[in-house]
Scaffold this active site. Structure first.
Site, short mmCIF file in Angstrom:
data_model
loop_
_atom_site.label_atom_id
_atom_site.label_comp_id
_atom_site.label_asym_id
_atom_site.label_seq_id
_atom_site.Cartn_x
_atom_site.Cartn_y
_atom_site.Cartn_z
N GLU A 1 -7.65 1.89 -3.39
CA GLU A 1 -5.69 1.87 -3.24
C GLU A 1 -5.42 0.52 -3.67
OE1 GLU A 1 -2.07 3.21 -0.29
OE2 GLU A 1 -3.78 4.69 -0.61
N ARG B 1 -0.50 9.07 -0.37
CA ARG B 1 -1.95 9.73 -0.60
C ARG B 1 -2.28 11.58 -0.67
NH1 ARG B 1 -6.77 6.25 2.86
NH2 ARG B 1 -5.77 4.34 1.38
N PHE C 1 0.97 -0.60 -0.11
CA PHE C 1 0.04 -0.11 -0.33
C PHE C 1 0.84 0.89 0.64
CE2 PHE C 1 -4.87 0.40 2.00
CZ PHE C 1 -4.81 -0.67 0.46
N GLN D 1 -7.87 14.28 4.68
CA GLN D 1 -7.14 13.32 3.72
C GLN D 1 -7.58 13.23 2.18
OE1 GLN D 1 -6.40 8.60 3.45
NE2 GLN D 1 -4.49 9.45 4.06
#
Length: 607
Positions: A282, A313, A146, A260
């Site tokens: 993701e 991110r 990730f 975010q």
């Protein structure tokens, strides 16, 4: 008693003083523990309480939607824990280091360590409870890359991890016979000024009032990102309920400016308005998906040549936003996310929900790219809590996305589900211990005295024939936050946002609201929560005069070492918002060693 919906602290409307509603006119439920929120955090807390010896009949878990229909199900990509399935050199200290680095070192290191230490055992526990994890050829829990993870640490169940996790937790809770009520909208907490006494709620099916008299209340009610026009939540989830309820009760909020923006939300102009901002997990990038602009350039080579699409991110989201801003976006206002270089069988096995979703929309992910753009996805901020989740209000706890501290300025992908179950366990253990020691309770009648006054306010709200539609005002608030407190911010825009919020608040004093089973009644309550939380976001963003993680002030583009501290929002003595700052802690020696080692993902390991 002052109306809990008064305008002084940012709520939306002020109602007339009526006589308190008599206890005979509302249902009263008495429990030792009330858990507000039925997602993973709330379910795991309740499970832990029973496993620690609390009788199930002493608990009540409430959700404002149907049973098992919580926002947890929308967390698709995975859940972090240093199992070392593929990379045995990974451990909890490296997980903690990655979390602190991604959070730009304004996380609470102790809370980070609480999560990262516990997660390997908690993943194995979920496995024992029957969670359908994806497996390696050897039968181990599989793990994928990730963004910003140094190793393959994200365990997953295809691309439906949150759904599988919640199903597992709900089944476990049902096996333990933990009581649950659905479609119960908690409108306020009941306090005596120092401690929580329970909560007031409305049954949205029947319109009946319900008072829950409880010794301890746990807020697990989610975050606040659906207060943005473009977001990855359902419109009736993540509306700021948890932080607003805690703030009204007297608790402080922390780091609310850190929101975010996930890089890959669906492009509504391409797939339809109902899909706008919906998350493209993701996991698509974790399994090798590549980003291209309208000119066919794999543009992350310019922004992050080492980590590419799997950089943090905030980095990827700003890169996409810049490509679109500079005219290299698609006609639909996005960029292309392409995993068609992978085999069809691989895509359908590893990304089943994504491939099915796009197939229904006429897009074959094995043959063509999908169109994406950034979307508001997660609030790193929340309620100030101690090491076990308790707020400054006695016997009131907050966990999951409702609490602050774990994620700092930007959340590491895969840590949201991890936080829910880690603090569910921690808080469940702490509350069980508190109950064992005995909880001090007020004199008889204190709960009903305060609850009756709150229900009177709610009664005057329903059926009002005002000039303004609460849903329309909510949409206006969302547009204001997206425009002025979105991916890029500046002081002038944030000041405009405060003015716009003040205007919405003024008009919200004259709402048109149906009866208590009408959606307009829910929207009116949502608006009250939203105005509190939106103001906290904007004031926090105005205070932080630097760029750090997900918070970017264009007139202060650099990260300032002097700003390695948190912004605290609390009610002052006259009911307005107080803005302070607080220092952050230092990591343990073991985690500092992992930080010093400089572990980092190299994207090209995937190629």
């Amino acid at each position: 008693m002052e109306s809990p919906h008064g305008t002084a602290t940012g709520e939306s409307f002020e109602l007339a003083d009526d006589e308190a509603i008599d206890p005979d006119d509302y249902e009263t439920v008495e429990r030792r523990v009330l858990v507000i929120g039925a997602g993973a955090a709330g379910a795991r807390t309740a499970i832990e309480l029973v496993e620690q010896g609390v009788a199930p009949e002493d608990l009540l878990v409430v959700g404002k939607r149907g049973h098992g229909d919580a926002h947890t199900t929308w967390a698709r990509g995975g859940v972090n824990g240093a199992l070392g399935t593929h990379d045995p050199e990974d451990d909890w200290t490296v997980h903690a280091a990655d979390t602190l680095n991604e959070g730009h070192h304004v996380n609470d290191p102790d809370k980070v360590e609480t999560v990262t230490k516990r997660m390997p055992a908690l993943l194995r526990e979920l496995d024992e409870w029957g969670m359908a994890f994806s497996r390696t050829d050897e039968g181990e829990i599989d793990q994928r890359y990730f963004g910003a993870q140094s190793f393959r640490r994200t365990a997953f169940a295809g691309d439906h991890t949150g759904e599988s996790m919640l199903d597992t937790l709900v089944e476990r809770a049902q096996d333990l016979e933990i009581p649950y009520r659905e479609n119960l909208f908690v409108s306020d907490l009941v306090t005596d000024g120092d401690r929580v006494l329970g909560a007031t709620a409305v049954d949205t099916d029947t319109g009946e009032f319900v008072g829950v008299d409880a010794e301890v209340v746990v807020l697990a009610a989610g975050g606040y990102t659906s207060l943005y026009r473009r977001h990855s939540s359902r419109d009736d989830e993540n509306t700021g309920d948890g932080p607003a309820l805690a703030y009204r009760a007297g608790a402080d909020l922390l780091d609310m400016e850190f929101v975010q923006f996930h890089p890959t939300g669906m492009a509504g102009n391409r797939y339809g308005e109902e899909w706008d901002g919906r998350l493209v997990t993701e996991a698509v990038r974790g399994e090798g998906g590549r980003l291209y602009n309208s000119e066919g350039e794999r543009f992350m080579e310019r922004y992050s040549p080492d980590q590419m699409e799997l950089d943090a991110r905030d980095v990827v989201a700003r890169a996409i936003a810049q490509e679109i801003e500079e005219g290299r976006g698609t006609e639909s206002g996005g960029v292309y996310l392409d995993i068609s270089h992978r085999e069809r069988e691989f895509i359908e096995e590893r990304l089943p929900r994504m491939s099915e979703r796009f197939a229904d929309l006429g897009v074959d992910m094995a043959e063509e790219p999908v169109e994406v753009a950034p979307t508001a996805h997660y609030g790193m901020g929340g309620v100030v809590v101690d090491e076990v989740g308790e707020t400054s209000v006695d016997d009131l706890y907050a966990i999951g996305e409702t609490m602050a501290g774990v994620h700092g300025a930007n959340r590491l992908g895969g840590n949201s589900l991890a936080e829910t179950i880690a603090f569910g366990e921690v808080t469940g253990q702490a509350v069980a211990e508190r109950l064992g020691d005995g909880v001090e309770r007020p004199a008889d009648g204190a709960f009903h005295e305060r609850a009756g006054s709150q229900f009177a306010d709610l009664a005057t709200l329903s059926g009002r024939d005002g000039a303004h539609d609460p849903e329309a005002l909510l949409d206006e608030l969302r547009e204001s936050l997206w425009t002025h407190a979105g991916i890029l911010r500046d002081g002038e825009g944030l000041s405009e946002a405060l003015d716009e919020l003040a205007s919405i608040r003024e008009r919200a004093a004259d709402l048109a609201v149906g009866d208590r089973t009408d959606r307009s009644f829910e929207f009116a309550l949502d608006l009250g929560f939203a105005l509190t939380v939106a103001e906290a976001v904007v004031r926090g963003a105005l205070e932080r005069e630097e760029s750090r993680g997900a918070h970017v002030r264009t007139e202060f583009p650099e990260t300032d070492p002097e700003w390695r501290r948190s912004v605290v929002i609390g009610p002052d003595s006259v009911g307005a918002m107080r803005v302070d700052t607080a220092p952050v802690g230092t990591p343990s020696e073991a985690v500092q060693e992992a930080l010093d080692a400089g572990y980092e993902l190299d994207y090209h390991q995937l190629e």
